[in-house]
Design a protein around this motif. Structure first.
Motif, PDB file in Angstrom:
ATOM      1  N   LEU A  80      44.910  69.193 -66.759  1.00 16.01           N
ATOM      2  CA  LEU A  80      46.349  69.252 -67.015  1.00 16.01           C
ATOM      3  C   LEU A  80      47.095  68.406 -65.991  1.00 16.01           C
ATOM      4  CD1 LEU A  80      46.830  73.055 -67.828  1.00 16.01           C
ATOM      5  CD2 LEU A  80      46.636  71.146 -69.428  1.00 16.01           C
ATOM      6  N   PRO A  81      48.220  67.768 -66.376  1.00 19.72           N
ATOM      7  CA  PRO A  81      48.908  66.783 -65.520  1.00 19.72           C
ATOM      8  C   PRO A  81      49.822  67.419 -64.480  1.00 19.72           C
ATOM      9  CG  PRO A  81      50.053  66.944 -67.614  1.00 19.72           C
ATOM     10  CD  PRO A  81      48.857  67.855 -67.722  1.00 19.72           C
ATOM     11  N   TYR A  82      49.292  68.311 -63.661  1.00 20.10           N
ATOM     12  CA  TYR A  82      50.082  68.920 -62.599  1.00 20.10           C
ATOM     13  C   TYR A  82      49.583  68.452 -61.254  1.00 20.10           C
ATOM     14  CZ  TYR A  82      51.780  72.190 -66.175  1.00 20.10           C
ATOM     15  OH  TYR A  82      52.347  72.740 -67.290  1.00 20.10           O
ATOM     16  N   GLN A  83      50.505  68.282 -60.278  1.00 23.32           N
ATOM     17  CA  GLN A  83      50.104  67.849 -58.940  1.00 23.32           C
ATOM     18  C   GLN A  83      49.381  68.976 -58.213  1.00 23.32           C
ATOM     19  OE1 GLN A  83      53.676  66.663 -56.942  1.00 23.32           O
ATOM     20  NE2 GLN A  83      54.030  64.853 -58.231  1.00 23.32           N
ATOM     21  N   PRO A  84      48.404  68.632 -57.400  1.00 26.77           N
ATOM     22  CA  PRO A  84      47.699  69.664 -56.622  1.00 26.77           C
ATOM     23  C   PRO A  84      48.672  70.404 -55.690  1.00 26.77           C
ATOM     24  CG  PRO A  84      46.495  67.590 -56.589  1.00 26.77           C
ATOM     25  CD  PRO A  84      47.814  67.276 -57.214  1.00 26.77           C
ATOM     26  N   GLY A  85      48.506  71.695 -55.592  1.00 27.76           N
ATOM     27  CA  GLY A  85      49.344  72.506 -54.704  1.00 27.76           C
ATOM     28  C   GLY A  85      50.727  72.808 -55.248  1.00 27.76           C
ATOM     29  N   LEU A  86      51.024  72.349 -56.487  1.00 29.90           N
ATOM     30  CA  LEU A  86      52.359  72.548 -57.053  1.00 29.90           C
ATOM     31  C   LEU A  86      52.705  74.035 -57.164  1.00 29.90           C
ATOM     32  CD1 LEU A  86      54.920  71.406 -58.451  1.00 29.90           C
ATOM     33  CD2 LEU A  86      53.664  71.545 -60.625  1.00 29.90           C
ATOM     34  N   PHE A  87      51.680  74.861 -57.456  1.00 29.82           N
ATOM     35  CA  PHE A  87      51.949  76.270 -57.755  1.00 29.82           C
ATOM     36  C   PHE A  87      51.664  77.195 -56.571  1.00 29.82           C
ATOM     37  CE2 PHE A  87      50.962  74.281 -61.888  1.00 29.82           C
ATOM     38  CZ  PHE A  87      52.201  74.476 -62.498  1.00 29.82           C
ATOM     39  N   ALA A  88      51.675  76.635 -55.365  1.00 33.08           N
ATOM     40  CA  ALA A  88      51.498  77.477 -54.178  1.00 33.08           C
ATOM     41  C   ALA A  88      52.594  78.544 -54.065  1.00 33.08           C
ATOM     42  CB  ALA A  88      51.471  76.608 -52.923  1.00 33.08           C
ATOM     43  N   PRO A  89      53.878  78.249 -54.381  1.00 35.45           N
ATOM     44  CA  PRO A  89      54.900  79.308 -54.345  1.00 35.45           C
ATOM     45  C   PRO A  89      54.588  80.459 -55.310  1.00 35.45           C
ATOM     46  CG  PRO A  89      55.946  77.158 -54.355  1.00 35.45           C
ATOM     47  CD  PRO A  89      54.485  76.919 -54.635  1.00 35.45           C
ATOM     48  N   PHE A  90      53.984  80.119 -56.456  1.00 36.39           N
ATOM     49  CA  PHE A  90      53.606  81.146 -57.426  1.00 36.39           C
ATOM     50  C   PHE A  90      52.543  82.074 -56.827  1.00 36.39           C
ATOM     51  CE2 PHE A  90      50.215  81.821 -60.726  1.00 36.39           C
ATOM     52  CZ  PHE A  90      50.774  82.937 -61.316  1.00 36.39           C
ATOM     53  N   VAL A  91      51.545  81.481 -56.185  1.00 37.95           N
ATOM     54  CA  VAL A  91      50.476  82.280 -55.575  1.00 37.95           C
ATOM     55  C   VAL A  91      51.048  83.154 -54.464  1.00 37.95           C
ATOM     56  CG1 VAL A  91      48.294  82.183 -54.306  1.00 37.95           C
ATOM     57  CG2 VAL A  91      48.720  80.567 -56.170  1.00 37.95           C
ATOM     58  N   ASP A  92      51.998  82.605 -53.687  1.00 39.09           N
ATOM     59  CA  ASP A  92      52.610  83.388 -52.616  1.00 39.09           C
ATOM     60  C   ASP A  92      53.396  84.578 -53.181  1.00 39.09           C
ATOM     61  OD1 ASP A  92      51.579  81.633 -50.777  1.00 39.09           O
ATOM     62  OD2 ASP A  92      53.420  80.432 -50.611  1.00 39.09           O
ATOM     63  N   ASP A  93      54.102  84.360 -54.269  1.00 38.08           N
ATOM     64  CA  ASP A  93      54.875  85.444 -54.867  1.00 38.08           C
ATOM     65  C   ASP A  93      53.971  86.564 -55.376  1.00 38.08           C
ATOM     66  OD1 ASP A  93      57.360  84.487 -54.349  1.00 38.08           O
ATOM     67  OD2 ASP A  93      57.873  83.945 -56.405  1.00 38.08           O
ATOM     68  N   VAL A  94      52.882  86.190 -56.029  1.00 37.06           N
ATOM     69  CA  VAL A  94      51.965  87.208 -56.548  1.00 37.06           C
ATOM     70  C   VAL A  94      51.357  87.997 -55.395  1.00 37.06           C
ATOM     71  CG1 VAL A  94      49.816  87.599 -57.813  1.00 37.06           C
ATOM     72  CG2 VAL A  94      51.481  85.927 -58.656  1.00 37.06           C
ATOM     73  N   GLU A  95      50.971  87.289 -54.339  1.00 35.75           N
ATOM     74  CA  GLU A  95      50.396  87.981 -53.182  1.00 35.75           C
ATOM     75  C   GLU A  95      51.433  88.928 -52.561  1.00 35.75           C
ATOM     76  OE1 GLU A  95      47.565  89.154 -50.443  1.00 35.75           O
ATOM     77  OE2 GLU A  95      47.374  88.037 -52.328  1.00 35.75           O
ATOM     78  N   ALA A  96      52.691  88.468 -52.487  1.00 35.18           N
ATOM     79  CA  ALA A  96      53.751  89.320 -51.943  1.00 35.18           C
ATOM     80  C   ALA A  96      53.983  90.535 -52.840  1.00 35.18           C
ATOM     81  CB  ALA A  96      55.036  88.521 -51.788  1.00 35.18           C
ATOM     82  N   ALA A  97      53.919  90.332 -54.141  1.00 39.62           N
ATOM     83  CA  ALA A  97      54.161  91.422 -55.087  1.00 39.62           C
ATOM     84  C   ALA A  97      53.115  92.513 -54.974  1.00 39.62           C
ATOM     85  CB  ALA A  97      54.207  90.885 -56.508  1.00 39.62           C
TER      86      ALA A  97
END
Length: 770
Positions: free
Chosen positions: A539-556
């Motif tokens: 898929l055409p996404y840049q590496p590390g683009l979804f790090a904020p998503f992973v941080d939010d899930v971990e925080a949740a």
């Protein structure tokens, strides 16, 4: 007292009244909640019901439409107005259909996984993430893709939009330019006021805040803002009622002044007649402030009307003056009957004091205190201030001619019985219904306003103002659990077209149990990174683009679970707070309903849930409360009548004379009600207030006509005073009877009819002087 001394005393009295008025004005708090004229609740369920009549979620909504400009400009105006209203303390919520992450406080964004129902049927595994990321590729290539670029790194599954859709009405209008639009091309928005819908003053302030915010927006001069909703209509009707009452009062006051000038031909009388009335009015207000702390606007308006009985006190003093006797002696001669009239009027208003209805209790306190003080000042303070030079009204030739004509009129003995029979027949044949239980019908909105409100409500899918679903449990979280439990039943209702939508509390905040279950489904950082990396392959996404998503899930995963108190920090927190209320240790959840088509089907849920959920019909319930307490008021009026009979009987110590006083009052009241009913007018609480006022006026006429007099001149003075009182009452209340406002018309017509019947019957049954 010298003329100069009298002028100084009058000026001092006026000065004291002015200072007292300033003091009262500074401490006076005027309320406008019509629930003050509903009976007080007797249990927790009724307390909730009373809270929601005029204060429920649907009644707080302002419905708005913006037109007159191109769609793009209308959408910009809608967004600007929503932003302004969300920052305004008058409002708890403002929506225009724009779906954005801004609807959730950024500090609470990780909670979206606990609030959204996604994890109830899915997991954040490779398969689900792959499906979501592929959809985002398609979304980014669409015209709306630019709107996703900011939130995509933090929320690739678009849970914020899932929540925005969940918190948007099910039958929301179509979106154009990112906001709601009606089929007529108007940009639509909706705002919930902090104040109850029946608080007309606060609703007027909220409407003014909307207009003030709108005119400051760029391009507003080229567009038109339309506002409607229950609160707006209530404020509009209240303003019209107030304006018409003030207009009619001004005309009536001018007429009363002209009448006094014609009757007494003295300017000084004008300054003197107002002194007892104003003193009584200020005393009544002071009594309300001391006892209640605030006064209802209706009480204020009606109280001054009811206090009109006191205008007769100084008039009696003026008309009964005669040559050779000073003013104090003249007052002493009429004081026994005047005192009986004052006491009798106060007895009548005691019925409202024991009614249990706060608004009527205020009315009773105001009137009783005002009458007592006005009577006392007339007896002891007014006589020394009267001018020494005056015109004896008994010398008027026209009065002698009228007295002779009245004395020559036949007085059939059967008159009382004929009047009684006619009144009862008219009541028997009068069209139904007998009683008006709907307070809103007393001040109906203009048809055009109602039609516009209906159009906007239908276009916006706004909730019904009549029905509510009430859930109750032992805690707020218990209400949320119950709300989740009945969600499937609500879906069945919607599928069966029994209701279009139900706004349950769990739509905004899940129970602790549900949040905990969703939190347990969140993967840890390593598991989520592994699933995400696999899902991103190809898929055409840049590496590390979804790090904020992973941080939010971990925080949740470690977040403390949300309670209503914490949820209040979000833009929708105030909305939930309005839906969750606690009364006497029981928590209630109030679900607004949209488009109720089959209330009987919804009412069955009470049986299905063991009474934990009930359908509240606010209109029917309020009418039932009014009907039950009307009976209590009627019983109290009956007791007051018995006390009145005893008071008059003891005062006269003659059954025949007491009959000639009480019979005209009773028959006139019956005939006034019979005429109203024959005209198809259903009776309301305000009619009961009006007939009590008319009875108080009529009692004065009968009492003074029955008074023994030494000569025909004194009989003419009695007739003169009564004619002035009758003319003043008919003038003022006949004006009110022409009002377009039903409540003003009801009081005006009832009192005018009553006064006319009282005068005619009193002259026929009580007067025995030539």
């Amino acid at each position: 007292m010298s003329a100069r001394g009298r002028l100084a005393a009058i000026a001092a009295w006026w000065l004291l009244l002015g200072l007292a008025a300033i003091g009262v004005q500074r401490t006076l708090v005027v309320g406008n909640d019509l629930r003050s004229f509903l009976p007080p609740p007797q249990n927790a369920d009724q307390k909730v019901l009373m809270d929601e009549i005029g204060a429920g979620p649907a009644s707080r909504l302002l419905l708005m439409g913006i037109s007159g400009a191109p769609p793009a400009e209308l959408a910009a105006l809608s967004r600007g107005l929503v932003r302004a209203l969300r920052a305004d303390a008058h409002f708890t919520q403002a929506l225009d259909g724009e779906e954005s992450a801004g609807k959730l406080d950024p500090a609470l964004l990780p909670y979206r996984y606990l609030l959204s129902p996604t994890l109830d049927h899915a997991q954040l595994d490779e398969k689900y993430l792959r499906d979501q990321l592929e959809q985002r590729v398609e979304d980014l290539g669409s015209p709306a893709g630019a709107a996703l670029e900011d939130i995509l790194p933090r929320d690739p599954t678009l849970e914020t939009l899932v929540l925005a859709q969940r918190w948007t009405p099910r039958h929301a209008p179509a979106l154009r330019e990112g906001v709601w639009f009606s089929p007529r091309g108007e940009a639509l928005l909706i705002a919930a006021t902090r104040a109850p819908g029946l608080d007309t003053a606060a609703q007027a302030d909220a409407v003014a805040a909307v207009r003030a915010a709108f005119v400051t927006l760029p391009g507003a001069a080229n567009a038109k803002l339309t506002i409607s909703g229950p609160g707006y209509i209530g404020a509009h009707v209240a303003a019209n009622t107030r304006a018409e009452a003030e207009r009619l009062s001004a005309i009536g006051t001018a007429g009363f002044v002209l009448l006094l000038l014609i009757a007494y031909r003295s300017l000084s009388i004008l300054a003197l007649v107002a002194l007892p009335l104003l003193t009584g009015a200020l005393s009544g207000l002071a009594a309300i402030i001391l006892i209640f702390g605030s006064v209802h606007g209706i009480t204020l308006a009606f109280g001054f009307t009811l206090l009109g009985v006191a205008q007769e006190y100084p008039i009696r003093v003026f008309s009964h003056r005669r040559d050779g006797i000073d003013a104090a002696a003249g007052v002493r001669a009429v004081w026994p009957l005047l005192r009986l009239a004052i006491v009798s009027a106060c007895i009548a208003y005691l019925a409202f004091l024991v009614s249990g209805v706060p608004g009527l209790q205020q009315l009773a306190i105001f009137t009783i205190a005002g009458l007592l003080v006005a009577g006392a000042t007339t007896r002891w303070l007014l006589p020394p201030l009267l001018p020494e030079r005056f015109r004896d009204v008994a010398a008027s030739p026209w009065l002698a001619r009228m007295q002779a004509r009245l004395a020559a009129m036949p007085r059939p003995r059967a008159l009382p019985w004929v009047a009684l029979a006619l009144g009862l027949i008219a009541l028997w044949l009068a069209p139904a219904p007998l009683w008006q239980n709907d307070l809103a019908a007393l001040a109906p909105a203009p048809p055009a306003e109602l039609a516009r409100e209906g159009e906007l409500r239908a276009a916006l899918g706004a909730p019904d103002v009549r029905y509510l679903l009430a859930l109750h449990a032992d805690s707020a979280d218990g209400v949320l659990r119950l709300s989740e439990r009945i969600y499937p039943q609500v879906d069945k209702w919607i599928s069966a077209h029994a209701v279009d939508d139900a706004e349950l509390p769990s739509r905004y905040l899940p129970s602790i149990e549900t949040q905990r279950a969703r939190q347990a489904k969140l993967p840890d950082r390593d598991a989520l990174n592994m699933a995400l990396n696999k899902a991103l392959k190809g898929l055409p996404y840049q590496p590390g683009l979804f790090a904020p998503f992973v941080d939010d899930v971990e925080a949740a995963r470690a977040l403390p679970l949300l309670t209503p108190q914490v949820f209040e920090r979000t833009p929708f927190g105030a909305r939930l707070a309005a839906m969750l209320v606690e009364r006497d240790g029981v928590w209630y959840g109030l679900a607004a309903l949209d488009g109720v088509h089959n209330p009987d089907a919804l009412a069955k849920i009470a049986t299905q849930t063991g009474g934990e959920v009930k359908l509240l019909d606010l209109k029917s319930a309020s009418e039932d409360l009014v009907a039950r307490y009307r009976m209590r008021i009627l019983e109290a009026l009956g007791m007051a009548f018995v006390l009145l009979v005893l008071a008059v009987g003891i005062a006269f110590r003659d059954a025949r004379r007491a009959w000639r006083v009480l019979a005209p009052m009773s028959l006139a009241t019956l005939l006034a009600i019979a005429v109203l009913r024959a005209c198809g007018v259903p009776l309301s609480l305000f009619h009961l207030v009006a007939v009590t006022l008319a009875a108080g006026l009529g009692l004065h006429y009968a009492l003074f006509f029955e008074r023994p007099v030494a000569d025909a001149a004194e009989a003419r003075r009695t007739l003169h005073a009564t004619l002035v009182c009758v003319a003043a009452a008919v003038l003022v209340f006949r004006l009110l009877a022409t009002s377009t406002v039903p409540v003003l018309r009801a009081i005006g017509a009832t009192v005018a009819l009553g006064v006319a019947f009282h005068f005619v019957l009193s002259t026929q049954m009580a007067m025995r002087h030539d």
